[in-house]
Design a protein around this motif. Sequence first.
Motif, PDB file in Angstrom:
ATOM      1  N   LEU A   1     -42.068  -1.877  44.328  1.00  0.00           N
ATOM      2  CA  LEU A   1     -41.003  -1.674  45.477  1.00  0.00           C
ATOM      3  C   LEU A   1     -41.447  -3.387  45.523  1.00  0.00           C
ATOM      4  O   LEU A   1     -40.613  -3.650  46.769  1.00  0.00           O
ATOM      5  CB  LEU A   1     -42.237  -1.198  47.065  1.00  0.00           C
TER       6      LEU A   1
ATOM      7  N   SER B   1     -33.327   3.209  39.855  1.00  0.00           N
ATOM      8  CA  SER B   1     -33.492   2.596  40.881  1.00  0.00           C
ATOM      9  C   SER B   1     -33.819   3.186  42.001  1.00  0.00           C
ATOM     10  O   SER B   1     -33.843   4.768  41.564  1.00  0.00           O
ATOM     11  CB  SER B   1     -32.201   1.759  40.910  1.00  0.00           C
ATOM     12  N   GLU B   2     -33.639   2.793  43.389  1.00  0.00           N
ATOM     13  CA  GLU B   2     -34.638   3.321  44.726  1.00  0.00           C
ATOM     14  C   GLU B   2     -33.180   4.536  44.551  1.00  0.00           C
ATOM     15  O   GLU B   2     -33.378   5.660  45.737  1.00  0.00           O
ATOM     16  CB  GLU B   2     -34.340   2.472  45.643  1.00  0.00           C
ATOM     17  N   GLN B   3     -32.072   4.009  44.423  1.00  0.00           N
ATOM     18  CA  GLN B   3     -31.334   4.963  44.481  1.00  0.00           C
ATOM     19  C   GLN B   3     -30.646   5.771  43.308  1.00  0.00           C
ATOM     20  O   GLN B   3     -30.067   7.077  43.157  1.00  0.00           O
ATOM     21  CB  GLN B   3     -29.006   4.767  43.786  1.00  0.00           C
TER      22      GLN B   3
ATOM     23  N   PHE C   1     -36.034  -1.598  44.351  1.00  0.00           N
ATOM     24  CA  PHE C   1     -37.224  -0.769  44.024  1.00  0.00           C
ATOM     25  C   PHE C   1     -37.051  -0.589  42.616  1.00  0.00           C
ATOM     26  O   PHE C   1     -35.820   0.067  42.208  1.00  0.00           O
ATOM     27  CB  PHE C   1     -37.678   0.616  44.981  1.00  0.00           C
ATOM     28  N   CYS C   2     -38.209  -0.054  41.800  1.00  0.00           N
ATOM     29  CA  CYS C   2     -38.205   0.909  40.549  1.00  0.00           C
ATOM     30  C   CYS C   2     -38.933   2.047  40.388  1.00  0.00           C
ATOM     31  O   CYS C   2     -39.881   1.849  41.143  1.00  0.00           O
ATOM     32  CB  CYS C   2     -37.566   0.028  39.197  1.00  0.00           C
TER      33      CYS C   2
ATOM     34  N   VAL D   1     -38.550   9.250  43.901  1.00  0.00           N
ATOM     35  CA  VAL D   1     -37.578   8.298  44.273  1.00  0.00           C
ATOM     36  C   VAL D   1     -36.643   9.054  46.099  1.00  0.00           C
ATOM     37  O   VAL D   1     -35.975   8.557  46.371  1.00  0.00           O
ATOM     38  CB  VAL D   1     -35.949   8.685  43.345  1.00  0.00           C
TER      39      VAL D   1
ATOM     40  N   TRP E   1     -41.007   5.476  51.385  1.00  0.00           N
ATOM     41  CA  TRP E   1     -41.200   4.502  50.591  1.00  0.00           C
ATOM     42  C   TRP E   1     -41.421   3.718  51.377  1.00  0.00           C
ATOM     43  O   TRP E   1     -42.437   1.983  51.741  1.00  0.00           O
ATOM     44  CB  TRP E   1     -41.350   4.350  48.856  1.00  0.00           C
ATOM     45  N   HIS E   2     -39.439   3.062  52.038  1.00  0.00           N
ATOM     46  CA  HIS E   2     -39.504   1.979  52.066  1.00  0.00           C
ATOM     47  C   HIS E   2     -40.564   2.038  54.050  1.00  0.00           C
ATOM     48  O   HIS E   2     -40.323   0.853  54.228  1.00  0.00           O
ATOM     49  CB  HIS E   2     -38.249   2.108  53.450  1.00  0.00           C
TER      50      HIS E   2
END
Length: 286
Positions: free
Chosen positions: A216, A240-242, A260-261, A273, A277-278
């Motif tokens: 993160l 990625s986070e996307q 993020f990964c 994903v 997580w944010h």
Amino acid sequence: MSGLYGSSSSHGHEAGTLGRELLDAVIALVLRAGRLIEAELDRPGGPRGWGDKAEVDAEIENLLREGLARILPCDFVGEETGCQVTGHRFCWVVDPNDGTSDFLQGCNGSAISVGLLGDCVPVLGVVYAPLTDQGPDCIAWAEGMPTLLRNGAPVAPSLGANELDSRSVVFVSVAALTQPTRNAKFCAPASFHPMPSIAYRLARVAAGDGVAAVSLYAVSPHDVVAGHALLRAVGGGLWSEQGQALRYSQQATFVQPARFCFGGAAAVCRLLVQRPWHELLNNSHL
């Protein structure tokens, strides 16, 4: 080394089909570099450095840079000593001590990460954690090999059939210990396992110890190229986070930035994903 690289010289080798001989040379160099990490942790008063910078990191990278140039002279991107990018089809991508902050606090599990991009694709990875709770751990692979090597022995896990269930493990950073309830929720029904070094987390997933690894923070290629290569070897990937597959440019940078990964089995990472997580970043840096 003819037949493996196509041609050779006293200055190194032009890579054709990568394989065991090239990988063995990289592994030997990385194991040698690992002794510097061990010696640094044994120093009276602990390792030198502060925050996320340890003095030994540059010493390790200098050793690796010189040695890798002899094994295969090509472009180089390092965390500590900078970049030499000429447009060569191959590029070494190095993190000499991934997990430095935890290392400086005396925590085992930081790792040397050496990856090789070939035409912007991760084609070799060596991740070595000299000090872990289970002992030294070196996980490696080069394109053209049928299996990963773990401490010299072949291992052949397959991530394709992995699922997020109560028997599985998701690797997260040590900072997860500050918010165990939320981390448990976001990894459920799997359990979560905190450990330093995203490179080593990815490597352990590739070796079959877990189904996914999460980071993160804004990773750079030197953090993940080696682990990404190992995941490729067993049918996994890196997103990625996307939810976008991470890809690299000729300059050994990400085509698109990653905050993020998520690395591991595709089906598992798709689920991870989607989780918030944010929320963890409000109170903790992971």
